[in-house]
Write an enzyme that holds these catalytic residues in place. Structure first.
Site, short mmCIF file in Angstrom:
data_model
loop_
_atom_site.label_atom_id
_atom_site.label_comp_id
_atom_site.label_asym_id
_atom_site.label_seq_id
_atom_site.Cartn_x
_atom_site.Cartn_y
_atom_site.Cartn_z
N GLU A 81 0.81 -1.23 0.00
CA GLU A 81 0.00 0.00 0.00
C GLU A 81 0.84 1.27 0.00
O GLU A 81 0.43 2.30 -0.53
CB GLU A 81 -0.95 0.00 1.20
CG GLU A 81 -2.04 -1.07 1.13
CD GLU A 81 -1.54 -2.46 1.49
OE1 GLU A 81 -0.44 -2.59 2.06
OE2 GLU A 81 -2.26 -3.43 1.20
N PHE A 106 -6.22 -0.29 5.22
CA PHE A 106 -4.83 -0.26 4.75
C PHE A 106 -4.44 1.14 4.29
O PHE A 106 -3.30 1.58 4.50
CB PHE A 106 -4.62 -1.29 3.65
CG PHE A 106 -5.00 -2.68 4.07
CD1 PHE A 106 -4.62 -3.17 5.31
CD2 PHE A 106 -5.76 -3.50 3.25
CE1 PHE A 106 -4.98 -4.44 5.73
CE2 PHE A 106 -6.13 -4.77 3.65
CZ PHE A 106 -5.73 -5.24 4.89
N ARG A 189 -18.90 -2.15 -2.15
CA ARG A 189 -18.57 -2.93 -3.35
C ARG A 189 -19.45 -4.18 -3.44
O ARG A 189 -20.13 -4.55 -2.49
CB ARG A 189 -17.08 -3.30 -3.32
CG ARG A 189 -16.65 -4.05 -2.04
CD ARG A 189 -16.72 -5.51 -2.22
NE ARG A 189 -16.80 -6.24 -0.97
CZ ARG A 189 -15.74 -6.73 -0.31
NH1 ARG A 189 -14.52 -6.54 -0.75
NH2 ARG A 189 -15.92 -7.44 0.80
#
Lengths: 336, 281
Positions: A81, A106, A189
């Site tokens: 990340e 993250f 999502r």
């Protein structure tokens, strides 16, 4: 200190984490598949500067829809990340508009310094799009981004968005692309609930919208909590409680004018509902705004507690931490 | 500094550039009375070659699209880069006296939003190579011939993000990326090799898919040859120059200081340092 958990009772039927992790949609709820992925494809057709980037979570942030359509504009950065956001800064410096996706935990916890220094400090045009906001995973604190809004609110130059449903996600994609500068947006999502289309709602960056009016209480909410507030208000109608809902998808900058106008109407309990810890999110942002502005209605917060949350099935956890529809309605009724 | 012995026609000129960069850095150090002087002195030869032999840029137009990008990942080396940017005519020489002062465009730690020619905000370590990967990918998308040079320090090899970037540059075969790691074996808490072992660096980088050269970073001819080879190398690989350098290079009494990560120099010593630098030309 943490106490050791006791073993579960045998024979009791339980919801499982795995059945609930893929989607926050309730059974039978109207949904749309991968609204972000499809909206980004639509945007990218007219914006050749758009590129998609992810850190091994393309399939889990709906970016795979974009990757399939524009394979040569898709950058897989691996499970890294820090690199993801540093490289996004580099691509933005060269004139491209990266949409960089990962999980909210993250981006907020692992890559904060990279976003702070390489993106926000240089005001680079990177759109950070993060799945699993707040309590939308049953995996426990490793995946539960209860602090992301507090962290990104605190970062100068950063626009922060917490959308409610598929309808809003579709609309915010072109809206944040039209905005020059870094944006952090939460993402729902997979099969994403569709709610706001029935309210004639239109997303505008930086604008709060009164979705429903009412004289007894005003719920100011963001993200999935607007959906809960609308359902809760409907449920309370039977109890003759008239509840207004003000949806605030842009957490930063706040639409102070609309919030002060609505919160300043006399005789209403003001409740801020958010899928985030009580600390540093929408609730405290609005509390500070009201205090600074001399607007002092009765004020309550519906939010996640300041503790590491349990693992388990989402419906169970949403009840436990007071953010299910039933719990939202119960709390408002109790306060009225 | 000894005059280079090889036959490169531009070598003497580069030696003058390196001398001027060191002198600029010392003069800025004098303004503050302290600073990362030993690092500036050790990396001046590399900066001289980068700015006066290898890179394409327009001093009057620091954001010219066709320029080679130079990323200073180790932001505390800003004094060294300012010295080079002044020598290159990108930053006016009179601003030298503002170094580290209020309202200055030359803050103690390098930031893109302050200084013409500064491409990133460093300071927090281990950022540069990640940005370089994105810039390298972006330049390829634009079909630009420009390269991304990234200077970082051996201490930054402690940062995991550096290895994330090294791995991805290999994966994407970024042959427009040239990394330069300054190995002076000194970081905040002591010798880099003792703080966290990083050797064998050549083997590690080669294993990650890079074209690697290791040179004496204070030998101008070697630095020139390394930059030339990095640019002309034919394999589709990112390129790394490992530059072994000497802290305080060019000022003997600073080279010998035991604690030279962050140097405080007494008022009278700045003139001594400038004199020592001049004497070694």
């Amino acid at each position: 200190m943490k106490t050791v958990r006791s073993a579960p009772q045998p024979g009791k039927s339980r919801l499982t984490t795995s059945a609930m992790i893929a989607s926050i949609a309730a059974e039978g709820q109207k949904t749309k598949p991968a609204p972000f992925g499809h909206a980004l494809v639509e945007l990218a057709r007219s914006r050749p500067d758009v590129v998609g980037m992810t850190a091994d979570l393309g399939k889990y942030t709906d970016l795979h829809i974009f990757a399939k359509e524009f394979p040569d504009r898709y950058y897989q950065m691996g499970m890294a990340e820090q690199l993801l956001f540093g490289a996004a800064s580099g691509l933005a410096a060269e004139g491209f508009m990266p949409f960089a996706t990962t999980y909210a935990v993250f981006a907020s916890r692992r890559a904060y310094d990279f976003i702070h220094q390489t993106i926000a400090e240089e005001d680079r045009n990177v759109k950070i799009v993060c799945a699993l906001p707040g309590l939308t995973s049953g995996y426990g604190p490793s995946h539960q981004a209860a602090e992301d809004l507090a962290l990104f609110r605190a970062m100068p130059n950063m626009t922060v968005i917490d959308p409610c449903d598929a309808h809003e996600i579709e609309q915010l994609v072109p809206a944040i692309a039209a905005h020059q500068g870094p944006v952090y947006t939460r993402l729902l999502r997979g099969q994403v609930p569709l709610v706001l289309d029935e309210y004639n709602y239109k997303f505008e960056l930086g604008k709060a919208k009164l979705i429903r009016d009412g004289k007894d209480a005003l719920v100011i909410s963001s993200g999935i909590m607007t959906m809960r507030a609308l359902e809760g208000a409907q449920a309370l109608k039977g109890d003759s409680a008239d509840v207004a809902v003000l949806h605030v998808p842009t957490i930063k900058p706040l639409d102070t004018k609309t919030i002060l106008r609505e919160a300043g109407k006399p005789g209403r309990l003001v409740v801020v509902a958010e899928n985030h810890t009580t600390i540093g999110g929408l609730g405290e942002a609005i509390a500070a705004l009201l205090m600074r502005s001399g607007v002092h209605p009765p004020f309550r917060q519906i939010a996640l507690p300041d503790e590491f949350l349990d693992a388990g099935a989402l419906p169970t956890l949403h009840d436990r931490y007071g953010i299910s529809t039933a719990e939202v309605a119960r709390q408002i009724k109790q306060w009225l | 500094m000894k005059t280079p012995t090889n036959t490169l026609t531009n070598a003497p000129k580069l030696a003058d550039r390196a001398y001027n960069i060191r002198r600029n850095a010392l003069r800025m150090g004098e303004v503050q009375g302290q600073g990362y002087i030993a690092q500036a002195l050790d990396i001046s030869d590399v900066l001289a070659v980068a700015y006066f032999h290898a890179m394409r840029y327009r001093p009057e137009d620091p954001t010219w699209e066709g320029r080679d990008r130079f990323l200073l990942s180790n932001g505390h080396y800003a004094i060294a880069l300012y010295a080079a940017l002044i020598e290159a005519g990108i930053v006016p020489e009179e601003e030298l006296e503002t170094y580290g002062s209020d309202e200055s465009r030359l803050p103690m730690s390098g930031m893109a939003s302050y200084t013409p020619g500064m491409e990133m905000s460093g300071g927090s370590l281990g950022l540069g190579l990640s940005i370089a990967v994105g810039m390298g990918l972006g330049l390829k998308r634009k079909k630009s011939e420009a390269r991304v040079y990234t200077l970082f320090s051996d201490g930054e090899l402690d940062e995991g993000s550096v290895w994330e970037a090294i791995q991805s540059a290999g994966h994407y075969k970024l042959d427009n990326l040239i990394g330069i790691v300054d190995v002076n074996n000194q970081q905040a808490d002591g010798p880099s090799t003792q703080v966290m072992a990083f050797e064998p660096l050549v083997d590690k980088l080669q294993a990650f898919g890079w074209f690697v050269q290791r040179i004496d970073g204070n030998d101008l001819d070697a630095v020139v040859a390394a930059f030339d080879a990095a640019k002309s190398h034919s394999e589709p690989k990112p390129r790394m120059i490992i530059a072994d350098t000497l802290m305080g290079k060019g000022v003997p009494f600073l080279e010998q200081r035991e604690k030279n990560h962050f140097i405080r120099v007494e008022q009278h010593e700045w003139q001594l340092a400038l004199a020592a630098l001049e004497a070694g030309r």
